[in-house]
Write a protein that holds these residues in place. Structure first.
Motif, PDB file in Angstrom:
ATOM      1  N   PHE A  15      26.628  58.378 -17.815  1.00  0.00           N
ATOM      2  CA  PHE A  15      27.880  57.631 -17.956  1.00  0.00           C
ATOM      3  C   PHE A  15      28.368  57.217 -16.572  1.00  0.00           C
ATOM      4  CE2 PHE A  15      29.544  61.763 -16.921  1.00  0.00           C
ATOM      5  CZ  PHE A  15      30.693  61.505 -16.195  1.00  0.00           C
ATOM      6  N   VAL A  16      29.240  56.241 -16.543  1.00  0.00           N
ATOM      7  CA  VAL A  16      29.885  55.792 -15.314  1.00  0.00           C
ATOM      8  C   VAL A  16      31.365  55.612 -15.608  1.00  0.00           C
ATOM      9  CG1 VAL A  16      30.065  53.961 -13.606  1.00  0.00           C
ATOM     10  CG2 VAL A  16      27.828  54.629 -14.424  1.00  0.00           C
ATOM     11  N   LEU A  17      32.215  56.209 -14.787  1.00  0.00           N
ATOM     12  CA  LEU A  17      33.663  56.054 -14.906  1.00  0.00           C
ATOM     13  C   LEU A  17      34.140  55.217 -13.728  1.00  0.00           C
ATOM     14  CD1 LEU A  17      36.237  56.832 -16.481  1.00  0.00           C
ATOM     15  CD2 LEU A  17      36.448  58.810 -14.974  1.00  0.00           C
ATOM     16  N   ILE A  18      34.624  54.017 -14.016  1.00  0.00           N
ATOM     17  CA  ILE A  18      35.042  53.070 -12.982  1.00  0.00           C
ATOM     18  C   ILE A  18      36.557  53.025 -12.928  1.00  0.00           C
ATOM     19  CG2 ILE A  18      34.942  50.662 -12.215  1.00  0.00           C
ATOM     20  CD1 ILE A  18      32.321  50.413 -13.757  1.00  0.00           C
ATOM     21  N   GLY A  19      37.111  53.090 -11.729  1.00  0.00           N
ATOM     22  CA  GLY A  19      38.556  53.031 -11.553  1.00  0.00           C
ATOM     23  C   GLY A  19      38.938  52.130 -10.400  1.00  0.00           C
ATOM     24  N   CYS A  20      40.192  51.856 -10.269  1.00  0.00           N
ATOM     25  CA  CYS A  20      40.706  51.041  -9.180  1.00  0.00           C
ATOM     26  C   CYS A  20      40.623  51.837  -7.873  1.00  0.00           C
ATOM     27  CB  CYS A  20      42.151  50.635  -9.476  1.00  0.00           C
ATOM     28  SG  CYS A  20      42.939  49.671  -8.162  1.00  0.00           S
ATOM     29  N   CYS A  45      47.002  54.264  -9.300  1.00  0.00           N
ATOM     30  CA  CYS A  45      46.752  53.198 -10.278  1.00  0.00           C
ATOM     31  C   CYS A  45      45.986  53.771 -11.479  1.00  0.00           C
ATOM     32  CB  CYS A  45      45.962  52.066  -9.623  1.00  0.00           C
ATOM     33  SG  CYS A  45      45.629  50.686 -10.740  1.00  0.00           S
ATOM     34  N   PRO A  46      46.456  53.524 -12.732  1.00  0.00           N
ATOM     35  CA  PRO A  46      45.834  54.148 -13.919  1.00  0.00           C
ATOM     36  C   PRO A  46      44.632  53.390 -14.487  1.00  0.00           C
ATOM     37  CG  PRO A  46      47.792  52.961 -14.574  1.00  0.00           C
ATOM     38  CD  PRO A  46      47.698  52.813 -13.068  1.00  0.00           C
ATOM     39  N   PHE A  47      44.253  52.237 -13.919  1.00  0.00           N
ATOM     40  CA  PHE A  47      43.177  51.415 -14.477  1.00  0.00           C
ATOM     41  C   PHE A  47      41.859  52.198 -14.496  1.00  0.00           C
ATOM     42  CE2 PHE A  47      39.634  48.493 -14.049  1.00  0.00           C
ATOM     43  CZ  PHE A  47      39.882  47.601 -15.072  1.00  0.00           C
ATOM     44  N   LYS A  48      41.189  52.211 -15.696  1.00  0.00           N
ATOM     45  CA  LYS A  48      39.924  52.939 -15.843  1.00  0.00           C
ATOM     46  C   LYS A  48      39.024  52.253 -16.863  1.00  0.00           C
ATOM     47  CE  LYS A  48      41.414  57.628 -14.623  1.00  0.00           C
ATOM     48  NZ  LYS A  48      41.632  59.013 -15.112  1.00  0.00           N
ATOM     49  N   LEU A  49      37.725  52.277 -16.598  1.00  0.00           N
ATOM     50  CA  LEU A  49      36.691  51.798 -17.511  1.00  0.00           C
ATOM     51  C   LEU A  49      35.640  52.888 -17.650  1.00  0.00           C
ATOM     52  CD1 LEU A  49      36.064  48.155 -16.227  1.00  0.00           C
ATOM     53  CD2 LEU A  49      37.279  48.795 -18.300  1.00  0.00           C
ATOM     54  N   GLU A  58      18.962  49.220 -23.276  1.00  0.00           N
ATOM     55  CA  GLU A  58      18.936  47.762 -23.352  1.00  0.00           C
ATOM     56  C   GLU A  58      20.211  47.135 -22.795  1.00  0.00           C
ATOM     57  OE1 GLU A  58      18.247  46.772 -27.388  1.00  0.00           O
ATOM     58  OE2 GLU A  58      16.170  47.512 -27.409  1.00  0.00           O
ATOM     59  N   GLY A  59      21.130  47.943 -22.379  1.00  0.00           N
ATOM     60  CA  GLY A  59      22.379  47.439 -21.827  1.00  0.00           C
ATOM     61  C   GLY A  59      23.395  48.560 -21.714  1.00  0.00           C
ATOM     62  N   TRP A  60      24.625  48.195 -21.450  1.00  0.00           N
ATOM     63  CA  TRP A  60      25.697  49.172 -21.292  1.00  0.00           C
ATOM     64  C   TRP A  60      26.829  48.848 -22.261  1.00  0.00           C
ATOM     65  CZ3 TRP A  60      26.161  53.341 -17.822  1.00  0.00           C
ATOM     66  CH2 TRP A  60      25.067  53.501 -16.954  1.00  0.00           C
ATOM     67  N   MET A  61      27.435  49.865 -22.786  1.00  0.00           N
ATOM     68  CA  MET A  61      28.615  49.732 -23.624  1.00  0.00           C
ATOM     69  C   MET A  61      29.825  50.193 -22.809  1.00  0.00           C
ATOM     70  SD  MET A  61      29.411  51.246 -27.421  1.00  0.00           S
ATOM     71  CE  MET A  61      29.368  52.947 -26.879  1.00  0.00           C
ATOM     72  N   VAL A  62      30.766  49.300 -22.642  1.00  0.00           N
ATOM     73  CA  VAL A  62      31.930  49.571 -21.800  1.00  0.00           C
ATOM     74  C   VAL A  62      33.164  49.755 -22.674  1.00  0.00           C
ATOM     75  CG1 VAL A  62      33.389  48.718 -19.924  1.00  0.00           C
ATOM     76  CG2 VAL A  62      30.937  48.233 -19.910  1.00  0.00           C
ATOM     77  N   LYS A  63      33.903  50.793 -22.407  1.00  0.00           N
ATOM     78  CA  LYS A  63      35.126  51.094 -23.146  1.00  0.00           C
ATOM     79  C   LYS A  63      36.304  51.059 -22.183  1.00  0.00           C
ATOM     80  CE  LYS A  63      37.367  54.687 -25.899  1.00  0.00           C
ATOM     81  NZ  LYS A  63      37.233  56.066 -26.455  1.00  0.00           N
ATOM     82  N   LEU A  64      37.347  50.347 -22.575  1.00  0.00           N
ATOM     83  CA  LEU A  64      38.544  50.226 -21.745  1.00  0.00           C
ATOM     84  C   LEU A  64      39.470  51.399 -22.036  1.00  0.00           C
ATOM     85  CD1 LEU A  64      40.264  48.555 -19.756  1.00  0.00           C
ATOM     86  CD2 LEU A  64      41.235  47.373 -21.739  1.00  0.00           C
ATOM     87  N   ILE A  65      39.668  52.248 -21.024  1.00  0.00           N
ATOM     88  CA  ILE A  65      40.573  53.388 -21.177  1.00  0.00           C
ATOM     89  C   ILE A  65      41.998  52.971 -20.883  1.00  0.00           C
ATOM     90  CG2 ILE A  65      41.124  55.704 -20.331  1.00  0.00           C
ATOM     91  CD1 ILE A  65      38.180  56.089 -19.720  1.00  0.00           C
ATOM     92  N   CYS A  66      42.191  52.286 -19.773  1.00  0.00           N
ATOM     93  CA  CYS A  66      43.517  51.766 -19.394  1.00  0.00           C
ATOM     94  C   CYS A  66      43.322  50.460 -18.643  1.00  0.00           C
ATOM     95  CB  CYS A  66      44.286  52.777 -18.541  1.00  0.00           C
ATOM     96  SG  CYS A  66      45.941  52.234 -18.074  1.00  0.00           S
ATOM     97  N   GLY A  67      43.913  49.392 -19.116  1.00  0.00           N
ATOM     98  CA  GLY A  67      43.728  48.087 -18.491  1.00  0.00           C
ATOM     99  C   GLY A  67      44.916  47.614 -17.693  1.00  0.00           C
ATOM    100  N   ILE A  68      45.743  48.519 -17.244  1.00  0.00           N
ATOM    101  CA  ILE A  68      46.970  48.164 -16.520  1.00  0.00           C
ATOM    102  C   ILE A  68      46.855  48.610 -15.071  1.00  0.00           C
ATOM    103  CG2 ILE A  68      49.477  48.485 -16.400  1.00  0.00           C
ATOM    104  CD1 ILE A  68      49.411  49.104 -19.386  1.00  0.00           C
ATOM    105  N   HIS A  69      47.266  47.735 -14.156  1.00  0.00           N
ATOM    106  CA  HIS A  69      47.397  48.075 -12.736  1.00  0.00           C
ATOM    107  C   HIS A  69      48.883  48.222 -12.404  1.00  0.00           C
ATOM    108  CE1 HIS A  69      43.208  47.367 -11.469  1.00  0.00           C
ATOM    109  NE2 HIS A  69      43.206  46.412 -12.394  1.00  0.00           N
TER     110      HIS A  69
END
Length: 293
Positions: A15-20, A45-49, A58-69
């Motif tokens: 898994f990969v956890l991406i943040g601001c 900043c709470p933004f997270k993917l 075959e690819g990645w499935m991305v889930k939006l945890i928080c889309g606010i900056h």
């Protein structure tokens, strides 16, 4: 922010956890060394993917945890560490220009000429220079590396230790300066600089004068403090540069530093100690400004 690629372990998935880059808050490891004149980019900043690979990779499935900056969008990428990262070729350019004693601001201008879209800042130039110096130094401490350089370049130097471990005072000079010092032995200027280096050490500077009115550096001394003992030790090392006892300094010019003046009387009793006119004018202007306004 976090990632896991140990898919061979049972019960674990990639898994990969991406943040601001402004997420979380800055935590100082040593609270007693917190500087009040600096700031932090992090503002919580709470933004997270969250991303995980699809079955069969075959690819990645991305889930939006928080889309606010909680901050405004940056107008430029200048100042962002990832956007301004240096390439391997740029690091080689910095290393070569550092060897040639080029100033950091000129190195930055050179990189901007090669790449007009570069987002590199002066801070990253300083960091690259520091990494280059550390790679040259290797496992030696900075003082050990300095001693090796003085030996390698055949500088004349003395030092004394504190508790047989820590360097207390250090004096060094170039061999060519010794020749000039003995040829032009009449007038010398001695002064201390304060807080001009990162270690906040006192630097005692010895400057000589030629018959044509030109000046030259004789030697330098890092001192542990402003005590008479430290200054006398540095002046004794300075006296040791003269090859003949009958060709010692005739005039030594100083400011009104009583510790330095007393040390000059001790080490050079037959020498005339004059006060520097520049410092006199400086003090007169300071006094007059407080009286006249």
């Amino acid at each position: 922010m976090r990632y896991d690629t140990h898919t061979s372990s049972k019960g674990r998935s990639s898994f990969v956890l991406i943040g601001c880059e402004m997420s979380s808050k800055y935590k100082c490891r040593k609270k007693e060394f917190v500087r009040r004149d600096t700031g932090s980019r992090k503002c919580g900043c709470p933004f997270k993917l969250h991303g995980k690979p699809v079955h069969g990779w075959e690819g990645w499935m991305v889930k939006l945890i928080c889309g606010i900056h909680n901050h405004e969008l940056a107008k430029s990428l200048v100042g962002h560490p990832y956007a301004g990262r240096l390439t391997k070729d740029e690091k080689n350019i910095i290393a070569d220009m550092t060897k040639s004693m080029v100033k950091p601001r000129n190195i930055l201008l050179t990189l901007k000429e090669y790449n007009a879209n570069s987002c590199t800042t002066i801070k990253q130039i300083y960091n690259a220079r520091s990494a280059y110096h550390s790679s040259i130094r290797g496992s030696d401490t900075k003082m050990q590396h300095l001693m090796k350089l003085l030996e390698h370049d055949q500088y004349i130097h003395w030092h004394r230790l504190k508790d047989e471990v820590m360097v207390r005072d250090l004096f060094w000079c170039h061999p060519d300066a010794v020749k000039l010092c003995n040829a032009c032995h009449l007038v010398f200027f001695i002064d201390s600089t304060y807080k001009t280096n990162r270690y906040r050490l006192l630097l005692l500077d010895f400057v000589g004068m030629t018959p044509t009115g030109m000046t030259f550096f004789v030697g330098f001394a890092y001192k542990e403090g402003e005590h008479v003992n430290n200054v006398v030790w540095a002046l004794e090392r300075f006296r040791g540069l003269f090859l003949r006892c009958d060709r010692l300094p005739v005039v030594i010019v100083t400011d009104r530093d009583l510790t330095l003046m007393n040390a000059v009387k001790t080490v050079f009793p037959e020498c005339t100690n004059l006060l520097c006119r520049f410092h006199i004018d400086k003090n007169v202007k300071a006094k007059c400004k407080s009286l006249i306004g």
